[in-house]
Design an enzyme around this catalytic site. Structure first.
Site, short mmCIF file in Angstrom:
data_model
loop_
_atom_site.label_atom_id
_atom_site.label_comp_id
_atom_site.label_asym_id
_atom_site.label_seq_id
_atom_site.Cartn_x
_atom_site.Cartn_y
_atom_site.Cartn_z
N CYS A 241 -8.43 61.68 85.34
CA CYS A 241 -7.92 60.62 86.19
C CYS A 241 -6.64 61.10 86.88
CB CYS A 241 -7.62 59.37 85.35
SG CYS A 241 -6.32 59.62 84.12
N HIS B 44 1.05 58.97 77.98
CA HIS B 44 1.03 57.62 77.40
C HIS B 44 2.42 57.00 77.31
CE1 HIS B 44 -2.53 59.76 75.67
NE2 HIS B 44 -3.11 58.66 76.09
N CYS C 45 2.09 58.30 82.90
CA CYS C 45 1.22 57.85 83.99
C CYS C 45 1.82 56.61 84.65
CB CYS C 45 -0.17 57.53 83.44
SG CYS C 45 -1.28 56.82 84.68
N HIS D 233 -1.84 52.66 69.11
CA HIS D 233 -1.96 53.60 70.22
C HIS D 233 -0.58 53.88 70.82
CE1 HIS D 233 -3.19 55.36 74.06
NE2 HIS D 233 -4.39 55.54 73.53
N GLU E 248 0.43 54.48 73.80
CA GLU E 248 0.71 53.73 75.04
C GLU E 248 1.20 52.32 74.70
OE1 GLU E 248 -1.78 51.32 78.37
OE2 GLU E 248 -2.59 53.30 77.86
N CYS F 192 -6.47 50.27 84.28
CA CYS F 192 -6.50 51.32 85.32
C CYS F 192 -7.82 51.29 86.10
CB CYS F 192 -6.31 52.67 84.64
SG CYS F 192 -6.50 54.08 85.74
N ASN G 79 -10.08 55.83 75.92
CA ASN G 79 -11.00 55.62 77.04
C ASN G 79 -12.31 56.36 76.82
OD1 ASN G 79 -11.24 58.10 79.11
ND2 ASN G 79 -9.16 58.11 78.27
#
EC number: 1.17.7.4
Length: 276
Positions: free
Chosen positions: A12, A70, A92, A120, A122, A186, A216
């Site tokens: 990505c 993240h 990101c 996680h 993120e 996203c 993901n």
């Protein structure tokens, strides 16, 4: 046997940006794995001397630090800035967005619901920007026994399914006086998930390539498995088994957002040796 790639798959925007940064910077340390792909991390270490540290406490005499895609917590970022080290932020932009929203909304007195996995990295980073109260949930059921405030803001982990996000949003709208909703999923996630659904419906075997610790990638695999029973999640071509492809007519291939083309190409080449 037909081998078909999903219409959208692989690297990505945020991952491409982070990899390019790491290659340009060289001789640096990342705070946590830069991306969720062990093979690519090993390549960066070997070719560009970019090593991975577990956290900022593992920093020693490094001169350059790269913040993972993240992101890191607000406190870790503040601590990092106090050190005599050059900082390169590879977070990101799609992750930076919910961080900023959480900070702004909690400053305005909103409590925050984060749809995501509390463990996680993120989500840990995003949650750290909430100065009021944060509720990290994976389903609406987790909110049923909570006394909710009059004002709440809702964000999502970037890799979650939009239909599950909407279930939480709808639940809150019926119970909370004021709900501010921010769709922080996203675009690349939307496209990759739609593409694997379309591909897995017409395939009799599906291979999803990516890190097994990648949220993901695991989501892509789950979608594939729903529509094609013979779906497999692998990190490298070494995990492929010839018997998976016996009597198969159509092989679909997708890859997580942290999976580079060179790994995908190796997987395709290996599959071809089974069926040629």
């Amino acid at each position: 046997m037909i081998i078909e790639l999903a219409k959208n798959y692989g690297f990505c925007f945020g991952v491409k940006r982070a990899i390019k940064k790491a290659e340009q910077i060289k001789d640096a340390a990342t705070i946590g794995p830069l991306i969720h792909n062990n093979e690519e991390i090993l390549r960066l270490q070997k070719d560009f001397n970019v090593k991975t540290l577990e956290n900022i406490n593992a920093l020693n005499d490094e001169k350059k630090a790269i913040i993972r895609t993240h992101g890191i917590t607000k406190q870790d970022l503040a601590d990092l800035k106090k050190r005599n080290i050059e900082i390169f932020d590879a977070t990101c932009p799609f992750v930076t967005k919910p961080q900023q929203i959480c900070e702004r909304m909690s400053d305005e007195g909103y409590e925050v619901v984060i749809f995501g996995d509390e463990n996680h990295p993120e989500v840990k980073g995003v949650k750290s920007y909430v100065s009021t109260k944060a509720y990290v949930v994976l389903s609406k059921k987790e909110l049923e026994n909570i006394k909710l405030p009059n004002k709440i803001a809702v964000v999502s982990q970037t890799t979650k399914k939009p239909e599950h996000f909407m279930e939480i949003v709808n639940f809150l709208i019926l119970r909370v006086k004021e709900v501010r909703v921010f769709n922080t999923i996203c675009d690349a996630t939307f496209k990759n998930q739609d593409a694997i659904k379309e591909l897995s419906v017409k395939s009799d075997v599906v291979i999803v390539v990516g890190g097994k610790n990648s949220a993901n990638t695991k989501q892509l695999f789950l979608i594939a498995k729903m529509h094609c029973e013979d779906s497999y999640l692998i990190e490298t071509e070494e995990e492929l088994k010839k018997e998976w492809f016996l009597n198969k007519k159509h092989c679909g291939i997708s890859a997580g957002a942290s999976t580079p083309d060179w790994i995908i190409n190796k997987v395709i080449a290996k599959i071809k040796t089974f069926v040629d």
